[in-house]
Design a protein around this motif. Structure first.
Motif, PDB file in Angstrom:
ATOM      1  N   SER A  64       8.307 -14.936  95.524  1.00 58.47           N
ATOM      2  CA  SER A  64       8.589 -13.617  96.086  1.00 58.47           C
ATOM      3  C   SER A  64       7.792 -13.350  97.355  1.00 58.47           C
ATOM      4  O   SER A  64       6.629 -13.768  97.489  1.00 58.47           O
ATOM      5  CB  SER A  64       8.272 -12.532  95.060  1.00 58.47           C
ATOM      6  N   LYS A  70      12.972 -13.754  98.513  1.00 55.88           N
ATOM      7  CA  LYS A  70      12.186 -14.933  98.151  1.00 55.88           C
ATOM      8  C   LYS A  70      12.313 -15.991  99.232  1.00 55.88           C
ATOM      9  O   LYS A  70      13.236 -15.973 100.043  1.00 55.88           O
ATOM     10  CB  LYS A  70      12.643 -15.507  96.807  1.00 55.88           C
ATOM     11  N   GLU A 113       4.383 -18.288  90.259  1.00 57.00           N
ATOM     12  CA  GLU A 113       5.742 -17.781  90.054  1.00 57.00           C
ATOM     13  C   GLU A 113       6.758 -18.920  90.059  1.00 57.00           C
ATOM     14  O   GLU A 113       7.670 -18.960  89.225  1.00 57.00           O
ATOM     15  CB  GLU A 113       6.086 -16.766  91.141  1.00 57.00           C
ATOM     16  N   SER A 440       6.684 -12.507  88.853  1.00 55.40           N
ATOM     17  CA  SER A 440       7.490 -11.798  89.851  1.00 55.40           C
ATOM     18  C   SER A 440       7.419 -10.287  89.652  1.00 55.40           C
ATOM     19  O   SER A 440       7.657  -9.515  90.589  1.00 55.40           O
ATOM     20  CB  SER A 440       8.948 -12.262  89.796  1.00 55.40           C
TER      21      SER A 440
END
Length: 450
Positions: A64, A70, A113, A440
């Motif tokens: 992100s 993203k 992430e 996220s």
């Protein structure tokens, strides 16, 4: 055993269960404080330029971005690192002179992430990243700091260490990651002469380079095994004097992240001592600026080297002018983000007060640096009275700490660029991070408001 191998063993062996509860709680505050600065900085012109470049570079949607959407892990580390260093409210460690959050946390977030790791993994990596870069910064400071921006140089090692932990690298691979980090370490202070945007490039690139170093090491890409102490390594090349023992003394037995400081004022940390003193005095005494004849600020030499500017021409230069910051804090009685404006930069009253400010190196204060970032301030009043104010620790230091409530309030103020309910949800997710299974959810545009 090389220093890199000793650090690598620490990175590999340290687990979440080794981290005491109070350190976990403090680390979550560091992450909250990171997002304060990143959200506040995300829409500024320099960061928009970085965002445009990231869009042009493209890349797989792996992690992100603070602005939404993203991109690749490297692009995310770059943009999210740069965004958190522009409003001058990111954390600082006195002895190493490093803003660790702006380098370590973006790298850890991107890798964590992308690998679908959880909150405990992120906390562990952040603790490790801070530990590694703080120790390297302490080993080479203060001589390294004259030419080199420690956040960029030493911070690269921290982002690499955090990345290595999240990638579950072996000791040998982590040594390679540190080697590749060290050979990429860069960031010269010359940008300050122009107030240039390079300052935001430094942490972004350090976060990105640490990610690159870890990803290459995962593929057994080799690097110098003695990047720190080698005869053509980091110590010899980039410091006049260094103390290698600071790398290993207490390693694994203490948590240096607990030495981290938070910033109250939206300016260079080397201006905060005087700003604390004069703003508090002016507020408590309801001081009329016209009553002031002159102000003398005695501090350590590094503060003078970095912030001696008696005629700043931009708001950003004002943040690095001890004369201006002192005058601003006295006239406005605070130094928050909203006081650093174009209007205040050219305000006649503040400019007049700035001309009354004299700064100099105080030998006693200088001797105590970098353990203490202090100042002695004499305010000479027109009635003949002289008020002497002194501090050894700016507000936000562990010795002059701010509370969780203070940092939550700071977050809510700096996060005003997003919806209040979004901000509250992000803060709640960060403060319960050990229970998170989706990193996220820490980014404002990914949260689902409850």
């Amino acid at each position: 055993m090389s220093l890199s191998k000793r650090l690598a063993e620490y990175v590999v062996e340290t687990t979440y269960d080794d981290i005491p509860g109070e350190v976990v709680a403090f680390t979550k505050l560091c992450i909250l404080d990171y997002f304060s600065s990143a959200i506040a900085g995300k829409d500024t012109p320099p960061i928009r330029k970085v965002e445009e470049m990231v869009e042009m570079l493209g890349g797989n949607e792996q992690a992100s971005l603070i602005n939404g959407g993203k991109s690749s892990v490297t692009n995310a580390a770059l943009l999210n690192g740069a965004a958190s260093h522009i409003v001058e409210q990111d954390d600082i460690h006195k002895s190493s002179i490093i803003h660790a959050a702006t380098v370590v946390i973006p790298a850890a977030l991107a890798i964590g992430e992308s690998k679908k790791l959880d909150g405990k993994d992120l906390i562990t990596a952040v603790v490790i990243g801070y530990e590694v870069c703080f120790r390297i910064g302490e080993a080479v400071s203060p001589s390294h700091y004259y030419y080199w921006h420690n956040t960029a140089t030493c911070g690269t090692f921290g982002s690499a260490a955090a990345t290595a932990k999240l990638l579950d690298l072996s000791v040998e691979q982590t040594v390679h990651a540190l080697g590749s980090a060290g050979t990429q370490a860069a960031g010269l202070w010359e940008f300050i002469e122009d107030g240039a945007m390079s300052k935001q490039l430094h942490p972004g690139k350090a976060a990105m380079n640490g990610v690159i170093a870890g990803l290459l090491a995962e593929k057994d890409f080799s690097a110098a095994s003695k990047i720190l102490e080698g005869r053509r390594g980091f110590f010899e090349a980039m410091s006049d004097e260094y103390d290698a023992d600071k790398i290993t003394n207490g390693l694994g037995r203490e948590f240096k992240i607990m030495e981290n400081s938070f910033k109250v004022h939206a300016s260079c940390r080397h201006t905060h001592h005087a700003m604390d003193l004069v703003s508090d005095f002016a507020r408590e005494e309801n001081l009329d600026p016209d009553e002031v004849e002159k102000i003398e600020v005695g501090t350590y030499a590094v503060a003078i080297n970095i912030t001696d500017n008696d005629d700043p021409q931009t708001v950003y230069q004002g943040k690095f002018s001890l004369q201006y910051c002192t005058a601003l804090a006295l006239v406005k009685q605070n130094g928050n983000l909203d006081t650093f404006t174009e209007e205040n930069l050219w305000d006649e009253e503040i400019r007049h007060m700035m001309n009354k400010v004299t700064i100099f190196t105080d030998e006693a204060v200088d001797h105590a640096y970098p353990g203490k970032w202090g100042a002695n301030v004499d305010i000479h009043l027109k009635n003949g009275e002289t008020v002497t104010l002194t501090t050894e620790y700016p507000k936000g230091d562990p010795e002059n700490h701010v509370t969780e409530d203070d940092l939550y309030e700071k977050f809510m103020v700096l996060a005003k660029a997003i919806d209040k309910s979004q901000a509250e949800e992000v803060a709640a997710n960060i403060l319960s991070l050990e229970n998170a299974d989706d990193l996220s959810s820490l980014f404002p545009y990914n949260v689902t408001v409850k």
